[in-house]
Design a protein around this motif. Structure first.
Motif, PDB file in Angstrom:
ATOM      1  N   GLY A  52      -5.258  -4.914  -0.266  1.00 17.42           N
ATOM      2  CA  GLY A  52      -4.242  -3.936  -0.631  1.00 17.42           C
ATOM      3  C   GLY A  52      -3.794  -2.988   0.460  1.00 17.42           C
ATOM      4  O   GLY A  52      -3.069  -2.043   0.180  1.00 17.42           O
ATOM      5  N   HIS A  53      -4.177  -3.226   1.727  1.00 17.58           N
ATOM      6  CA  HIS A  53      -3.772  -2.285   2.773  1.00 17.58           C
ATOM      7  C   HIS A  53      -2.427  -2.644   3.402  1.00 17.58           C
ATOM      8  O   HIS A  53      -1.859  -1.855   4.144  1.00 17.58           O
ATOM      9  CB  HIS A  53      -4.834  -2.234   3.881  1.00 17.58           C
ATOM     10  CG  HIS A  53      -4.948  -3.500   4.668  1.00 17.58           C
ATOM     11  ND1 HIS A  53      -5.878  -4.464   4.366  1.00 17.58           N
ATOM     12  CD2 HIS A  53      -4.248  -3.979   5.721  1.00 17.58           C
ATOM     13  CE1 HIS A  53      -5.751  -5.471   5.206  1.00 17.58           C
ATOM     14  NE2 HIS A  53      -4.768  -5.205   6.028  1.00 17.58           N
ATOM     15  N   ALA A  54      -1.910  -3.846   3.121  1.00 20.56           N
ATOM     16  CA  ALA A  54      -0.719  -4.333   3.799  1.00 20.56           C
ATOM     17  C   ALA A  54       0.567  -3.978   3.054  1.00 20.56           C
ATOM     18  O   ALA A  54       0.556  -3.316   2.015  1.00 20.56           O
ATOM     19  CB  ALA A  54      -0.823  -5.851   3.993  1.00 20.56           C
ATOM     20  N   ALA A  55       1.695  -4.452   3.595  1.00 22.35           N
ATOM     21  CA  ALA A  55       3.003  -4.111   3.033  1.00 22.35           C
ATOM     22  C   ALA A  55       3.443  -5.062   1.940  1.00 22.35           C
ATOM     23  O   ALA A  55       4.419  -4.784   1.241  1.00 22.35           O
ATOM     24  CB  ALA A  55       4.056  -4.089   4.146  1.00 22.35           C
ATOM     25  N   GLY A  56       2.754  -6.186   1.777  1.00 24.49           N
ATOM     26  CA  GLY A  56       3.118  -7.117   0.720  1.00 24.49           C
ATOM     27  C   GLY A  56       4.565  -7.543   0.808  1.00 24.49           C
ATOM     28  O   GLY A  56       5.059  -7.919   1.868  1.00 24.49           O
TER      29      GLY A  56
ATOM     30  N   PHE B 233       1.178   8.738   7.708  1.00 24.56           N
ATOM     31  CA  PHE B 233       0.126   8.292   6.793  1.00 24.56           C
ATOM     32  C   PHE B 233      -0.958   7.601   7.612  1.00 24.56           C
ATOM     33  O   PHE B 233      -0.675   6.663   8.362  1.00 24.56           O
ATOM     34  CB  PHE B 233       0.717   7.307   5.778  1.00 24.56           C
ATOM     35  CG  PHE B 233      -0.115   7.106   4.539  1.00 24.56           C
ATOM     36  CD1 PHE B 233       0.251   7.683   3.331  1.00 24.56           C
ATOM     37  CD2 PHE B 233      -1.271   6.341   4.563  1.00 24.56           C
ATOM     38  CE1 PHE B 233      -0.501   7.494   2.173  1.00 24.56           C
ATOM     39  CE2 PHE B 233      -2.030   6.136   3.422  1.00 24.56           C
ATOM     40  CZ  PHE B 233      -1.649   6.720   2.218  1.00 24.56           C
ATOM     41  N   VAL B 234      -2.197   8.070   7.490  1.00 23.94           N
ATOM     42  CA  VAL B 234      -3.318   7.457   8.191  1.00 23.94           C
ATOM     43  C   VAL B 234      -4.374   7.053   7.166  1.00 23.94           C
ATOM     44  O   VAL B 234      -4.830   7.875   6.373  1.00 23.94           O
ATOM     45  CB  VAL B 234      -3.955   8.407   9.225  1.00 23.94           C
ATOM     46  CG1 VAL B 234      -5.086   7.699   9.977  1.00 23.94           C
ATOM     47  CG2 VAL B 234      -2.907   8.912  10.219  1.00 23.94           C
ATOM     48  N   THR B 235      -4.742   5.786   7.172  1.00 24.37           N
ATOM     49  CA  THR B 235      -5.825   5.285   6.335  1.00 24.37           C
ATOM     50  C   THR B 235      -7.071   5.154   7.198  1.00 24.37           C
ATOM     51  O   THR B 235      -7.017   4.553   8.272  1.00 24.37           O
ATOM     52  CB  THR B 235      -5.481   3.908   5.733  1.00 24.37           C
ATOM     53  OG1 THR B 235      -4.338   4.032   4.889  1.00 24.37           O
ATOM     54  CG2 THR B 235      -6.648   3.362   4.918  1.00 24.37           C
ATOM     55  N   VAL B 236      -8.176   5.712   6.735  1.00 24.36           N
ATOM     56  CA  VAL B 236      -9.459   5.573   7.439  1.00 24.36           C
ATOM     57  C   VAL B 236     -10.419   4.838   6.515  1.00 24.36           C
ATOM     58  O   VAL B 236     -10.800   5.357   5.461  1.00 24.36           O
ATOM     59  CB  VAL B 236     -10.046   6.941   7.832  1.00 24.36           C
ATOM     60  CG1 VAL B 236     -11.396   6.748   8.523  1.00 24.36           C
ATOM     61  CG2 VAL B 236      -9.090   7.700   8.747  1.00 24.36           C
ATOM     62  N   ASN B 237     -10.801   3.635   6.887  1.00 22.78           N
ATOM     63  CA  ASN B 237     -11.800   2.882   6.138  1.00 22.78           C
ATOM     64  C   ASN B 237     -13.192   3.267   6.637  1.00 22.78           C
ATOM     65  O   ASN B 237     -13.510   3.046   7.810  1.00 22.78           O
ATOM     66  CB  ASN B 237     -11.597   1.372   6.319  1.00 22.78           C
ATOM     67  CG  ASN B 237     -10.345   0.876   5.624  1.00 22.78           C
ATOM     68  OD1 ASN B 237      -9.949   1.415   4.590  1.00 22.78           O
ATOM     69  ND2 ASN B 237      -9.716  -0.135   6.178  1.00 22.78           N
TER      70      ASN B 237
ATOM     71  N   SER C 284       0.842  -1.193   0.000  1.00 27.60           N
ATOM     72  CA  SER C 284       0.000   0.000   0.000  1.00 27.60           C
ATOM     73  C   SER C 284       0.878   1.245   0.000  1.00 27.60           C
ATOM     74  O   SER C 284       2.070   1.192   0.338  1.00 27.60           O
ATOM     75  CB  SER C 284      -0.894   0.013   1.231  1.00 27.60           C
ATOM     76  OG  SER C 284      -0.109   0.178   2.410  1.00 27.60           O
ATOM     77  N   ALA C 285       0.281   2.376  -0.353  1.00 33.20           N
ATOM     78  CA  ALA C 285       1.028   3.637  -0.350  1.00 33.20           C
ATOM     79  C   ALA C 285       1.567   3.943   1.041  1.00 33.20           C
ATOM     80  O   ALA C 285       2.704   4.394   1.202  1.00 33.20           O
ATOM     81  CB  ALA C 285       0.143   4.775  -0.843  1.00 33.20           C
ATOM     82  N   GLY C 286       0.750   3.664   2.075  1.00 31.80           N
ATOM     83  CA  GLY C 286       1.202   3.906   3.440  1.00 31.80           C
ATOM     84  C   GLY C 286       2.405   3.057   3.803  1.00 31.80           C
ATOM     85  O   GLY C 286       3.304   3.504   4.531  1.00 31.80           O
ATOM     86  N   SER C 287       2.440   1.827   3.311  1.00 33.97           N
ATOM     87  CA  SER C 287       3.573   0.949   3.592  1.00 33.97           C
ATOM     88  C   SER C 287       4.826   1.402   2.852  1.00 33.97           C
ATOM     89  O   SER C 287       5.941   1.272   3.362  1.00 33.97           O
ATOM     90  CB  SER C 287       3.223  -0.489   3.217  1.00 33.97           C
ATOM     91  OG  SER C 287       2.195  -0.993   4.064  1.00 33.97           O
TER      92      SER C 287
ATOM     93  N   ASP D 244       3.805  -3.207   7.598  1.00 34.33           N
ATOM     94  CA  ASP D 244       2.348  -3.241   7.695  1.00 34.33           C
ATOM     95  C   ASP D 244       1.875  -2.070   8.544  1.00 34.33           C
ATOM     96  O   ASP D 244       2.611  -1.599   9.422  1.00 34.33           O
ATOM     97  CB  ASP D 244       1.883  -4.538   8.350  1.00 34.33           C
ATOM     98  CG  ASP D 244       1.698  -5.674   7.353  1.00 34.33           C
ATOM     99  OD1 ASP D 244       1.456  -6.798   7.828  1.00 34.33           O
ATOM    100  OD2 ASP D 244       1.779  -5.456   6.139  1.00 34.33           O
ATOM    101  N   PRO D 245       0.641  -1.609   8.332  1.00 37.66           N
ATOM    102  CA  PRO D 245       0.149  -0.517   9.177  1.00 37.66           C
ATOM    103  C   PRO D 245      -0.127  -0.979  10.599  1.00 37.66           C
ATOM    104  O   PRO D 245      -0.416  -2.163  10.834  1.00 37.66           O
ATOM    105  CB  PRO D 245      -1.156  -0.104   8.485  1.00 37.66           C
ATOM    106  CG  PRO D 245      -1.607  -1.339   7.778  1.00 37.66           C
ATOM    107  CD  PRO D 245      -0.353  -2.032   7.325  1.00 37.66           C
ATOM    108  N   PHE D 246      -0.025  -0.071  11.537  1.00 37.92           N
ATOM    109  CA  PHE D 246      -0.548  -0.307  12.874  1.00 37.92           C
ATOM    110  C   PHE D 246      -2.062  -0.233  12.759  1.00 37.92           C
ATOM    111  O   PHE D 246      -2.605   0.767  12.289  1.00 37.92           O
ATOM    112  CB  PHE D 246      -0.041   0.755  13.847  1.00 37.92           C
ATOM    113  CG  PHE D 246      -0.670   0.667  15.223  1.00 37.92           C
ATOM    114  CD1 PHE D 246      -0.082  -0.080  16.217  1.00 37.92           C
ATOM    115  CD2 PHE D 246      -1.863   1.330  15.496  1.00 37.92           C
ATOM    116  CE1 PHE D 246      -0.667  -0.162  17.478  1.00 37.92           C
ATOM    117  CE2 PHE D 246      -2.454   1.243  16.746  1.00 37.92           C
ATOM    118  CZ  PHE D 246      -1.855   0.499  17.742  1.00 37.92           C
ATOM    119  N   VAL D 247      -2.757  -1.275  13.173  1.00 41.97           N
ATOM    120  CA  VAL D 247      -4.214  -1.339  13.032  1.00 41.97           C
ATOM    121  C   VAL D 247      -4.861  -1.153  14.397  1.00 41.97           C
ATOM    122  O   VAL D 247      -4.560  -1.883  15.348  1.00 41.97           O
ATOM    123  CB  VAL D 247      -4.648  -2.685  12.418  1.00 41.97           C
ATOM    124  CG1 VAL D 247      -6.162  -2.703  12.217  1.00 41.97           C
ATOM    125  CG2 VAL D 247      -3.953  -2.912  11.083  1.00 41.97           C
ATOM    126  N   LEU D 248      -5.759  -0.178  14.494  1.00 41.51           N
ATOM    127  CA  LEU D 248      -6.429   0.070  15.768  1.00 41.51           C
ATOM    128  C   LEU D 248      -7.271  -1.121  16.199  1.00 41.51           C
ATOM    129  O   LEU D 248      -7.259  -1.522  17.354  1.00 41.51           O
ATOM    130  CB  LEU D 248      -7.317   1.317  15.645  1.00 41.51           C
ATOM    131  CG  LEU D 248      -8.098   1.706  16.909  1.00 41.51           C
ATOM    132  CD1 LEU D 248      -7.141   2.110  18.018  1.00 41.51           C
ATOM    133  CD2 LEU D 248      -9.085   2.812  16.606  1.00 41.51           C
TER     134      LEU D 248
END
Length: 458
Positions: A180-184, A301-305, A145-148, A191-195
Motif C-alpha cells: 500500500g505504499h505505492a501510487a497504484g 509527505f514523508v513516510t518512515v517505516n 497511498s495517502a502520500g501518492s 510513487d514515492p521517492f524511496v531512499l
C-alpha cells in the motif's frame, strides 16, 4: 538504482537523445527499483509554503500492542494488562505506558485515538494497505497511498518530490500482498521517492544523488548488461504510454538528482552529533531526523517505516516464540527506539515552529490480542488498537474513542482506517472525496463518499 551514467556524454538542455532518456526511463518498466521515480509532475503553481500543511507518517511496522503502549489497562487481570504501568503525561487525562516516558512529555502536542479497528484478515500486508490507503485491496486493484494522493493533488515543490519514503519499502511480512505504499492506479509518476539505504550506517551516502564516480567496476558492468537488455525493449517502449509519462518526469528526475537543495536535505552530516544522539543513532532515529530535514526543505509527505520486515529482527510483532520476540524484549529495544526518536522529532518541530504546519501520525497496522500467550507475547488483532496523531490543525492533548476493559474492541467512537486517511487529507487541504482517475478511467474518490474526517481531531 538509477544513475544517469551512460558511457558516452548525455545531452540535456541542448539536446538529450531519446535513447538516453529511454535507458533511464525504461528501468521501472523492466521491474527494477527506480527509487520513488523521484518527482511528481507539477500540477499547479507552487502553493505558499507558510500556509501548507505537510505530513510525517511514522509507520510502526509489526503493530505495537495497545495495552503496552498507548492504552494501558491497569485494572485488567495480569494476563491482560501486562507488566507495565501507566504514567501521567503533560496532558490531563492522557496516560501512556511507562516504557514511553519521552513521548509522554509531548502529550499536549498530539491526541491518542484508542478505538481504531478494521473488520478484515489479521495479516500484516492487509493492515499496511488499510492504514496507508484507507482501503483493503480487492479485485486486483491497488489503491494509492495517502502520500501518492498528495503528490497527485498538489505536486512537488520545486526540485523536491512530493512524497518520500524512508528508509526502504516494507518487504516480506508473511502475506505476499501489496503493502500500500505505492501510487497504484495513479501511475508510477506519483510513487514515492524511496531512499533505499540505511541512514544510520557509518558510510551512509544518498545513493541516487551521487555522481557516476561512486559506481564500482562491478556495478558498471552490471549496468552495461542492463543497458543491453533495455536496447531490446526500446523499440516497443518508445511508442507506449509509459514512455510519455516518463518523458514528462525525466527532466524533474534529473533536476532532483543534480539539485544542491535536494542533496542537502538528505545530508545528515549537516546535523551535529548532539542532535543525532537526541534522535538515537538507529535506522528509525536517523530516518526521523531525515524526515524533519525533508519537511524543512519542502517535501510535503514523508513516510518512515520503522521496520522493513517482521522476521528475524526484534520488532513490534511480539508473538513471543522465535523468529519473533516477547513483550519484555520489545520494551528493552523497540519501545525506547521509538520513544527517543518520536520525542526528538516532536521537540524539534515544536521548537522550530514547524509543528503548526506539520502533522505527525504514528500507527501500526493493527493491534495485539489482549491476553498474553504462553510464549510471553501477543498475537495479531485488527479488532482494536491505538495511534498518535498531532501537529498542523490537529487538536493536541485529547483522547478520541475508548476501548473496552481489555482493549479488545472499541467501546465508544469506533474509528475506521478510512477515517484516519480522510483526516489526513482534510488536514492537508485536500478534499477527502476528490475523484481520482481509477482503472479504465473510472473515477474513484480518495476515500469513499460516506467516510468523513474525524471531527474530534479538527
Amino acid at each position: 538504482m538509477l544513475r544517469l551514467d551512460a558511457p558516452r556524454p548525455v545531452r540535456f538542455c541542448d539536446g538529450m537523445s531519446r535513447r538516453d532518456f529511454l535507458y533511464a526511463g525504461a528501468i521501472p518498466a523492466l521491474g527494477l527499483t527506480l527509487p520513488g521515480l523521484f518527482a511528481s509532475k507539477a500540477r499547479a503553481a507552487e502553493a505558499k509554503k507558510d500556509t501548507d500543511v505537510n505530513c510525517i507518517f511514522l509507520f510502526l511496522v509489526g503493530a505495537p500492542s495497545q495495552l503496552d503502549t498507548f492504552d494501558p489497562k491497569p485494572d485488567a487481570p495480569a494476563e491482560v494488562r501486562g507488566p507495565f504501568k501507566p504514567i501521567p503525561s503533560k496532558a490531563d487525562g492522557v496516560k501512556l505506558s511507562e516504557i514511553l516516558p519521552k513521548a509522554s512529555e509531548h502529550a499536549k502536542s498530539f491526541s491518542v485515538v484508542r478505538s481504531v479497528y478494521y473488520a478484515g484478515t489479521a495479516v500484516h500486508d492487509v493492515g499496511h494497505q488499510v492504514m496507508q490507503t484507507g482501503r483493503i485491496f480487492t479485485g486486483g486493484i491497488e489503491h494509492p497511498s495517502a502520500g501518492s494522493v498528495v503528490s497527485f493533488a498538489k505536486g512537488g515543490r520545486g526540485e523536491l518530490p512530493a512524497h518520500v519514503l524512508l528508509p526502504r519499502p516494507i518487504g516480506r511480512t508473511g502475506g505476499n500482498l501489496p503493502h500500500g505504499h505505492a501510487a497504484g492506479y495513479l501511475g508510477k509518476s506519483h510513487d514515492p521517492f524511496v531512499l533505499n539505504a540505511d541512514p544510520s550506517a557509518k558510510d551512509f551516502k544518498v545513493p541516487d544523488l551521487l555522481p557516476p564516480e561512486y559506481i564500482s567496476p562491478s556495478r558498471a558492468e552490471r549496468r552495461q548488461k542492463l543497458r543491453d537488455a533495455v536496447d531490446g525493449a526500446v523499440a516497443t517502449f518508445e511508442g507506449s504510454a509509459a514512455a510519455k509519462q516518463l518523458d514528462d518526469n525525466f527532466a524533474m528526475a534529473y533536476k532532483l538528482m543534480s539539485s544542491p537543495k535536494a542533496r542537502e536535505a538528505f545530508d545528515l552530516s549537516k546535523e551535529s552529533e548532539k542532535t543525532k544522539e537526541k534522535y538515537g543513532k538507529t535506522r528509525f532515529g536517523m530516518s526521523c531526523l531525515m524526515a524533519r530535514r525533508l519537511i524543512e526543505a519542502g517535501v510535503r509527505f514523508v513516510t518512515v517505516n520503522m521496520f522493513e520486515t517482521v522476521f528475524d529482527e526484534v520488532t513490534w510483532d511480539i508473538h513471543g516464540s522465535r523468529p519473533f520476540t516477547d513483550i519484555d524484549e520489545m520494551s528493552k529495544q523497540v519501545a525506547p527506539n521509538f520513544d527517543k526518536a518520536f520525542a526528538a522529532l516532536m521537540d524539534d518541530l515544536t521548537q522550530s515552529g514547524l509543528l503548526k504546519t506539520t502533522m505527525v501520525v504514528a500507527t501500526g497496522e493493527f493491534g495485539r490480542t489482549p491476553k498474553i500467550n504462553p510464549a510471553g507475547g501477543r498475537d495479531h488483532h485488527p479488532g482494536c488498537w491505538s495511534m498518535l496523531i498531532g501537529g498542523g490543525p490537529i487538536k493536541g492533548g485529547t483522547v478520541v474513542g475508548e476501548s473496552d476493559e481489555h482493549a479488545f474492541a472499541p467501546k465508544t467512537r469506533p474509528v475506521a482506517p478510512a477515517e484516519v486517511t480522510a483526516t489526513i487529507y482534510e488536514a492537508l487541504g485536500i478534499d477527502p472525496h476528490k475523484e481520482l482517475p481509477g482503472p479504465q478511467g473510472r473515477p474513484i474518490p480518495a476515500v469513499d463518499y460516506a467516510v468523513k474526517p474525524i471531527k474530534e481531531l479538527l
